[in-house]
Design a protein around this motif. Sequence first.
Motif, short mmCIF file in Angstrom:
data_model
loop_
_atom_site.label_atom_id
_atom_site.label_comp_id
_atom_site.label_asym_id
_atom_site.label_seq_id
_atom_site.Cartn_x
_atom_site.Cartn_y
_atom_site.Cartn_z
N SER A 16 -3.98 -2.32 4.82
CA SER A 16 -4.64 -1.19 4.18
C SER A 16 -6.11 -1.05 4.59
CB SER A 16 -4.53 -1.33 2.66
OG SER A 16 -5.16 -0.26 2.02
N CYS A 17 -6.88 -2.15 4.51
CA CYS A 17 -8.32 -2.05 4.75
C CYS A 17 -8.82 -2.93 5.90
CB CYS A 17 -9.08 -2.38 3.48
SG CYS A 17 -9.03 -4.14 3.06
N TYR A 41 0.05 -9.38 -1.01
CA TYR A 41 1.28 -9.21 -0.24
C TYR A 41 2.19 -10.42 -0.44
CZ TYR A 41 -1.43 -5.56 1.98
OH TYR A 41 -2.19 -4.44 2.20
N PRO A 42 3.46 -10.20 -0.74
CA PRO A 42 4.37 -11.32 -0.98
C PRO A 42 4.68 -12.09 0.30
CG PRO A 42 5.60 -9.27 -0.94
CD PRO A 42 4.13 -8.91 -0.85
N ILE A 52 2.37 -2.15 2.72
CA ILE A 52 1.56 -1.68 1.60
C ILE A 52 2.44 -1.34 0.40
CG2 ILE A 52 -0.02 0.14 0.83
CD1 ILE A 52 -1.08 0.18 3.76
N ASP A 53 3.62 -0.78 0.64
CA ASP A 53 4.53 -0.43 -0.45
C ASP A 53 5.07 -1.65 -1.19
OD1 ASP A 53 4.19 2.24 0.11
OD2 ASP A 53 6.05 2.42 1.26
N GLU A 54 5.06 -2.81 -0.55
CA GLU A 54 5.55 -4.05 -1.17
C GLU A 54 4.44 -4.83 -1.87
OE1 GLU A 54 8.73 -5.58 -1.11
OE2 GLU A 54 9.47 -3.63 -0.44
N ALA A 55 3.19 -4.44 -1.64
CA ALA A 55 2.04 -5.18 -2.17
C ALA A 55 1.85 -4.90 -3.66
CB ALA A 55 0.78 -4.80 -1.42
N ARG A 56 1.33 -5.92 -4.34
CA ARG A 56 0.99 -5.79 -5.76
C ARG A 56 -0.46 -5.34 -5.87
NH1 ARG A 56 1.29 -11.04 -7.51
NH2 ARG A 56 -0.95 -11.19 -7.60
#
Length: 63
Positions: A16-17, A41-42, A52-56
């Motif tokens: 993301s960053c 990230y898991p 990114i969609d899997e990240a908390r």
Amino acid sequence: MNELSAEVLELLVCPSCHATLAWDYEASVLECTGADCGLAYPVRDGIPILLIDEARRPGADAN
């Protein structure tokens, strides 16, 4: 689960960053060190899932 090597951690960045990631062994996540990001990230079966969609999100419950 095996710990991620220092060499691997040096290569990985937040999708993301682009900040560095810190390994949280107990939570099995790679946490973004970016001040404005903080995604976690898991790591499943020793494989970082850098989607990114899997990240908390910061402040979200672990479950």
